[in-house]
Design a protein around this motif. Sequence first.
Motif, PDB file in Angstrom:
ATOM      1  N   LYS A 142       6.703 -46.924  -7.373  1.00  0.00           N
ATOM      2  CA  LYS A 142       7.362 -48.211  -7.597  1.00  0.00           C
ATOM      3  C   LYS A 142       8.866 -48.022  -7.780  1.00  0.00           C
ATOM      4  O   LYS A 142       9.664 -48.794  -7.248  1.00  0.00           O
ATOM      5  N   THR A 143       9.256 -46.992  -8.511  1.00  0.00           N
ATOM      6  CA  THR A 143      10.671 -46.710  -8.730  1.00  0.00           C
ATOM      7  C   THR A 143      11.366 -46.383  -7.423  1.00  0.00           C
ATOM      8  O   THR A 143      12.465 -46.869  -7.154  1.00  0.00           O
ATOM      9  N   ARG A 144      10.723 -45.547  -6.593  1.00  0.00           N
ATOM     10  CA  ARG A 144      11.302 -45.208  -5.291  1.00  0.00           C
ATOM     11  C   ARG A 144      11.473 -46.454  -4.424  1.00  0.00           C
ATOM     12  O   ARG A 144      12.507 -46.627  -3.778  1.00  0.00           O
ATOM     13  N   LEU A 145      10.473 -47.318  -4.429  1.00  0.00           N
ATOM     14  CA  LEU A 145      10.535 -48.537  -3.637  1.00  0.00           C
ATOM     15  C   LEU A 145      11.674 -49.435  -4.124  1.00  0.00           C
ATOM     16  O   LEU A 145      12.462 -49.945  -3.317  1.00  0.00           O
ATOM     17  N   ALA A 167      -6.039 -39.989 -15.413  1.00  0.00           N
ATOM     18  CA  ALA A 167      -5.595 -41.388 -15.349  1.00  0.00           C
ATOM     19  C   ALA A 167      -4.095 -41.482 -15.615  1.00  0.00           C
ATOM     20  O   ALA A 167      -3.383 -42.243 -14.944  1.00  0.00           O
ATOM     21  N   LEU A 168      -3.599 -40.712 -16.582  1.00  0.00           N
ATOM     22  CA  LEU A 168      -2.167 -40.705 -16.890  1.00  0.00           C
ATOM     23  C   LEU A 168      -1.365 -40.172 -15.703  1.00  0.00           C
ATOM     24  O   LEU A 168      -0.308 -40.711 -15.363  1.00  0.00           O
ATOM     25  N   CYS A 169      -1.884 -39.148 -15.041  1.00  0.00           N
ATOM     26  CA  CYS A 169      -1.209 -38.607 -13.853  1.00  0.00           C
ATOM     27  C   CYS A 169      -1.149 -39.651 -12.741  1.00  0.00           C
ATOM     28  O   CYS A 169      -0.124 -39.805 -12.078  1.00  0.00           O
ATOM     29  N   ARG A 170      -2.245 -40.379 -12.533  1.00  0.00           N
ATOM     30  CA  ARG A 170      -2.258 -41.430 -11.511  1.00  0.00           C
ATOM     31  C   ARG A 170      -1.258 -42.525 -11.864  1.00  0.00           C
ATOM     32  O   ARG A 170      -0.515 -42.994 -11.009  1.00  0.00           O
ATOM     33  N   GLU A 171      -1.236 -42.913 -13.134  1.00  0.00           N
ATOM     34  CA  GLU A 171      -0.310 -43.960 -13.584  1.00  0.00           C
ATOM     35  C   GLU A 171       1.134 -43.515 -13.383  1.00  0.00           C
ATOM     36  O   GLU A 171       1.970 -44.290 -12.916  1.00  0.00           O
ATOM     37  N   THR A 172       1.417 -42.271 -13.699  1.00  0.00           N
ATOM     38  CA  THR A 172       2.761 -41.729 -13.531  1.00  0.00           C
ATOM     39  C   THR A 172       3.160 -41.734 -12.061  1.00  0.00           C
ATOM     40  O   THR A 172       4.288 -42.091 -11.713  1.00  0.00           O
ATOM     41  N   GLU A 173       2.239 -41.374 -11.182  1.00  0.00           N
ATOM     42  CA  GLU A 173       2.532 -41.359  -9.745  1.00  0.00           C
ATOM     43  C   GLU A 173       2.785 -42.778  -9.230  1.00  0.00           C
ATOM     44  O   GLU A 173       3.691 -43.000  -8.422  1.00  0.00           O
TER      45      GLU A 173
END
Length: 81
Positions: free
Chosen positions: A60-63, A49-55
């Motif tokens: 969002k940051t890239r966007l 779940a933490l990995c998914r949240e990080t991705e």
Amino acid sequence: MYQTQNALMGEIDRVREMMIAAAGETGYTSDETVRLSQELDTLIYEYQALCRETEVQRKKTRLLFRQIILLTKKQYILSHA
């Protein structure tokens, strides 16, 4: 909940080692081994779940970064028109 993937991975390793030791001492189906296995399952789920949240945060940051670049280009074009 753990703050970093590294901290969570360390806890996963610790519980895994405890589970392996318990299985060696008391058997694979002992209450202690099963309890540690279930704890390990929970930790692994939290890690995923933490990995998914990080991705998601990365996307969002890239966007946002792309939007800033486009806005900057647009402002530059408009100011030099």
